[in-house]
Design an enzyme around this catalytic site. Structure first.
Site, PDB file in Angstrom:
ATOM      1  N   GLU A  55     -63.042 101.964  55.802  1.00 30.43           N
ATOM      2  CA  GLU A  55     -64.339 101.364  55.516  1.00 30.43           C
ATOM      3  C   GLU A  55     -65.444 102.112  56.263  1.00 30.43           C
ATOM      4  OE1 GLU A  55     -63.679  97.137  55.098  1.00 30.43           O
ATOM      5  OE2 GLU A  55     -65.772  96.764  55.563  1.00 30.43           O
ATOM      6  N   GLU A  70     -66.079 105.279  54.479  1.00 30.97           N
ATOM      7  CA  GLU A  70     -66.830 104.978  53.270  1.00 30.97           C
ATOM      8  C   GLU A  70     -68.310 104.803  53.590  1.00 30.97           C
ATOM      9  OE1 GLU A  70     -65.364 101.535  51.211  1.00 30.97           O
ATOM     10  OE2 GLU A  70     -66.844 101.749  49.625  1.00 30.97           O
ATOM     11  N   CYS A  90     -63.110  92.280  53.601  1.00 34.82           N
ATOM     12  CA  CYS A  90     -61.856  91.765  54.172  1.00 34.82           C
ATOM     13  C   CYS A  90     -61.616  90.316  53.809  1.00 34.82           C
ATOM     14  CB  CYS A  90     -61.863  91.846  55.687  1.00 34.82           C
ATOM     15  SG  CYS A  90     -62.496  93.361  56.306  1.00 34.82           S
ATOM     16  N   SER A 125     -67.480  97.156  49.943  1.00 30.91           N
ATOM     17  CA  SER A 125     -66.617  98.279  50.275  1.00 30.91           C
ATOM     18  C   SER A 125     -65.412  98.250  49.348  1.00 30.91           C
ATOM     19  CB  SER A 125     -66.151  98.150  51.722  1.00 30.91           C
ATOM     20  OG  SER A 125     -65.041  98.973  51.926  1.00 30.91           O
ATOM     21  N   LYS A 150     -56.207  84.082  50.675  1.00 29.78           N
ATOM     22  CA  LYS A 150     -55.290  85.231  50.656  1.00 29.78           C
ATOM     23  C   LYS A 150     -54.171  85.012  49.645  1.00 29.78           C
ATOM     24  CE  LYS A 150     -56.919  87.910  53.967  1.00 29.78           C
ATOM     25  NZ  LYS A 150     -57.418  89.251  53.649  1.00 29.78           N
ATOM     26  N   GLU A 208     -55.706  86.210  46.624  1.00 31.02           N
ATOM     27  CA  GLU A 208     -55.891  87.658  46.667  1.00 31.02           C
ATOM     28  C   GLU A 208     -54.606  88.395  46.330  1.00 31.02           C
ATOM     29  OE1 GLU A 208     -56.616  89.414  50.481  1.00 31.02           O
ATOM     30  OE2 GLU A 208     -57.925  90.947  49.638  1.00 31.02           O
ATOM     31  N   GLU A 239     -54.815  93.338  39.968  1.00 30.06           N
ATOM     32  CA  GLU A 239     -54.970  94.759  40.333  1.00 30.06           C
ATOM     33  C   GLU A 239     -54.254  95.114  41.636  1.00 30.06           C
ATOM     34  OE1 GLU A 239     -57.391  92.511  40.086  1.00 30.06           O
ATOM     35  OE2 GLU A 239     -58.854  92.668  41.704  1.00 30.06           O
ATOM     36  N   CYS A 265     -62.205  84.324  60.352  1.00 33.14           N
ATOM     37  CA  CYS A 265     -60.825  83.968  59.984  1.00 33.14           C
ATOM     38  C   CYS A 265     -60.255  82.863  60.851  1.00 33.14           C
ATOM     39  CB  CYS A 265     -59.925  85.186  60.101  1.00 33.14           C
ATOM     40  SG  CYS A 265     -60.500  86.552  59.119  1.00 33.14           S
TER      41      CYS A 265
END
Lengths: 637, 157
Positions: A308, A311, A334, A354, A393, A396, A401, A564
């Site tokens: 990241e 990037e 994240c 990102s 999560k 996710e 994908e 988190c």
């Protein structure tokens, strides 16, 4: 006072909230009240509940939650106020006159018992088959007030279907007592607006738009409603059975990665109080349960920082040197709750996210490629579990994908609560476990990866690396102990500017991407950190309006309040004090680690030498460690 | 729903918002207008209202589900509401309801196949001294008998 336009209910229907005086010591700033014949002086506008707390008088509550606005709907907290005809809800009664309050009279006790009894009469289900058994606020109230039989009857048949359409949140409205904490969480705290009270009177229930399944409406899966539900009406989608089956299957190689936040909170499930980390103990317990390998998600957190960060540098290079049009500020990716929030509410800003995957998904891709190769295991036989503080999560890892290894990268997302349950099922008392380390080849992680768990952590970790990359100086020389305090803390939105006064040589890792740093000399890096999607909304609206955040270069977003460590998979209950203690535990552990910067993690550099040979943001890393997003929009079909 | 219809509906709602303002307190007035014109407030209309008032769709749905005079599913052209409270009940509401059900061939809460009638219970119409009472659309009828109720229905177009 809130802006009248933004009020969710008309003023006449809002519980009376009186702003507290700035100077309680001034005349009229304080009021002396009498609680159970004891005198107490409190600031003007203090609620009876707060006053009783100060006087150490316990008042039972149910719909009241420290993170949420006053509702006053459950009436469990009623008290007697002299001169008033009816009992008053203490949570919604601001003290504005020298009143006399009684909290233990017969009328109060009887009323509370009846209220709890009435709540239970509509509450379907048996305690012993409920996941909140022993951690249920309704259950403990019933015990506290001696409700030992159903005076007002009891529902014997379920009235609603359990909604388990979502990968993350399961809703069982038969257990709901209509305290509306989830509604207030979703609308006021997170500003997502999935849940509201539907219908009227006896038919009232908490529902979604047109009572659609949760998977079909705009839920970001943050799970904050789960953390605040007093009963078992909301829970996370539990993969324990599948994981036990995989563990028991000898042909399967079951690996688990553990995120930084669960270790700082799992002790709470074992009665240890907030603010203690059980990293080593957890590793041993996981091995005893039967996981074949225990990895540290912090390792891929380090990797995330490199990817990241690179990037960001590339985006800045393109914008400042090549004068190309790139999407800035760059947003962190994240937090899967935040990613889905952006996809729904601000799809036009998707390019700012990102493209780096979250640490969980990076690890998933690496386990079924790099690790499988190295250990000589067929990736088809690897079951990859992720211990996360997060309910999003679970969604996710089920994104279509997320299969860059050719398999489903992460098979199951497991929350802190569910793992604690597994540990208990295995007959293990976590705090008494001996300590042990994580398994290689990802054994060592840095403190930078660890602090991902707290709000501001990703930013701090990124800065530790970026500052060293660019200036060539050690972070410790710029910030004492490498603690970048401007980005720490619990304010909803934080903003900082970091001037780059000198530049050093380009490190080896980045030499193929940028020739030198001279273009950054004299520049000021503008960053922001925010947590909770309500704050994210403020920042996004500011960016849309071209305000100060639109000039930022890098912004960290976390969907959950506190980051988190306040995630939807963490132990219940949650409040600001608990979250602060968890953050302390994380920062203390970071201090004790030998390596505290992502780029100094030798396993990361080894990985770039051996596996991701074309470097950060290279071809291989793009295939495995980066992803793309979907413009979802707000329309509910 | 066709795109043309959607656009027309959006435009219509925008005109209501212009009239009543985009404050959330304008919600009920806007919903009433939509209800009056379309006899129901569709999923799409609710989301448009939410978008224009900058609130969540579920809040709009919550309000609609609360009020008996707003509904999100289409109903028949004529709405028959029969008072179900105690004094009407004691004066023979049951027989009236049975006669209406027989006449229209539907149960309470249902809509006739030709979409002409929807029959519902209503809570107190405020005419307890003249029960049983019933409202057909905006017109109230009192002192009903089964015969009178059926006759009233036959006059409705």
């Amino acid at each position: 006072m809130e802006d009248k336009k933004s009020l969710r209910a008309p003023v006449s229907q809002k519980p009376h909230v009186v702003p507290k005086p700035e100077h309680p010591e001034y005349l009229g700033g304080s009021i002396t009240v009498e609680i159970n014949e004891k005198k107490l002086t409190v600031p003007f506008g203090t609620t009876i509940l707060e006053a009783c707390k100060q006087a150490q008088i316990h008042i039972p509550t149910l719909c009241h939650h420290e993170d949420l606005c006053v509702a006053g709907v459950c009436r469990v907290c009623v008290v007697e106020v002299e001169g008033m005809r009816t009992l008053q809800a203490s949570c919604a009664f601001p003290i504005t006159a020298p009143i006399k309050i009684k909290t233990t009279t017969n009328a109060v006790r009887k009323a509370r018992k009846h209220i709890i009894d009435l709540l239970i009469s509509e509450h379907y289900g048996e305690c012993y088959s409920c996941f909140r058994n022993n951690n249920c606020e309704l259950q403990s109230l019933a015990k506290e007030y001696g409700v030992d039989h159903y005076n007002f009857g009891h529902v014997t048949q379920p009235r609603y279907e359990v909604d388990n359409s979502s990968y993350s949140v399961v809703r069982d409205m038969d257990k709901c007592v209509l305290c509306k904490r989830c509604v207030r969480t979703c609308i006021d705290l997170q500003e997502v607006g999935v849940l509201e009270a539907i219908d009227r009177g006896h038919n009232t229930h908490i529902g979604t738009f047109f009572d659609k399944p949760l998977a079909e409406v705009i839920c970001i899966n943050c799970g904050q409603c789960i953390n605040r539900c007093p009963t078992g009406a909301l829970r996370a989608n539990d993969p324990r059975d599948e994981i036990w089956a995989a563990i028991d299957d000898p042909t399967k190689h079951v690996v688990i990665q553990t995120a930084p936040s669960p270790r700082a909170a799992i002790g709470e499930e074992f009665g240890q109080g907030a603010g203690k980390s059980f990293t080593g103990e957890l590793n041993t317990a996981l091995r005893r349960i039967g996981f074949d390998k225990v990895f540290d998600t912090n390792f891929t957190a380090d990797l995330t920082i490199i990817e990241e960060g690179t990037e960001l540098i590339l985006r800045l290079y393109k914008a400042l040197v090549k004068k190309e049009i790139v999407a800035l500020p760059q947003f962190t990716s994240c937090s899967p709750g935040w990613v889905k929030y952006l996809e729904h509410f601000y799809p036009e800003y998707i390019d700012n996210l990102s493209s780096a995957k979250s640490p969980q998904q990076m690890f998933g891709a690496l386990i079924k490629t790099f690790y499988a190769q190295k250990a000589g295991i067929d990736p088809a036989n690897i079951v990859s579990v992720a211990l996360m503080p997060c309910s999003a999560k679970k969604f996710e890892c089920n994104r279509p994908e997320m299969n860059s290894s050719g398999y489903k990268d992460v098979d199951y997302g497991l929350t802190t609560r569910e793992l604690a349950q597994m540990i208990k099922e295995a007959g293990i008392f976590l705090p008494e476990m001996p300590q042990s380390h994580f398994d290689d080849p990802f054994g060592e992680a840095s403190g930078a990866g660890l602090i991902f768990g707290a709000t501001g952590g990703v930013m701090e970790a990124a800065l530790r690396s970026v500052i060293e990359f660019v200036t060539g100086k050690r972070v410790e020389d710029v910030y004492a102990n490498a603690d970048i305090t401007p980005v720490r803390g619990f304010e909803g939105i934080r903003y900082a500017e970091i001037p780059i006064t000198e530049v050093g040589p380009v490190p080896k890792l980045l030499q193929h991407l940028v020739p030198d740093w001279n273009w950054l000399k004299g520049a000021t890096l503008k960053i922001a950190v925010c947590h909770g999607t309500a704050n994210a909304k403020k920042v996004m609206e500011d960016i849309k309006a071209g305000g100060k955040f639109s000039e930022c270069h890098f912004i960290e977003f976390m969907a959950c309040p506190g980051g988190c460590l306040g995630g939807g998979g963490q132990p219940i209950p949650t409040n600001e004090e608990i979250r602060k203690k968890r953050a302390e535990a994380i920062y203390n552990e970071d201090k004790s680690l030998p390596v505290r910067k992502s780029h100094e993690n030798r396993h990361v550099t080894e990985l770039y030498d051996m596996f991701l040979t074309d470097g950060p943001c290279g071809h291989i890393s793009h295939k495995l460690l980066h992803t793309h997003y979907v413009k979802r929009g707000k329309f509910i079909a | 729903m066709l795109v043309v219809e959607k656009n027309a509906l959006s435009e219509e709602i925008e005109s209501y918002v212009e009239k009543y303002g985009n404050d959330r307190s304008a919600l009920l007035m806007i919903l009433h207008e939509i209800q009056k014109k379309h006899r129901h407030i569709s999923e799409f209309a609710q989301q448009e209202v939410a978008r224009l008032l900058n609130i969540h769709p579920v809040e709009v749905y919550s309000v609609i589900s609360f009020f008996a005079f707003l509904n999100s599913n289409p109903k028949g052209r004529n709405l028959v509401r029969i008072c179900q409270t105690i004094s009407c009940d004691m004066k023979g509401k049951k027989q009236v309801v049975q006669a209406i059900e027989r006449e229209l061939g539907i149960k309470i809460g249902e809509t006739t196949k030709d979409n002409k009638f929807t029959v519902e219970y209503a809570n107190c119409l405020g005419l307890c001294d003249m029960g049983p009472a019933m409202a057909i659309n905006d017109q109230v009828y009192v002192n009903l008998t089964p015969e009178k109720a059926v006759e009233l229905l036959s006059k409705v177009k």
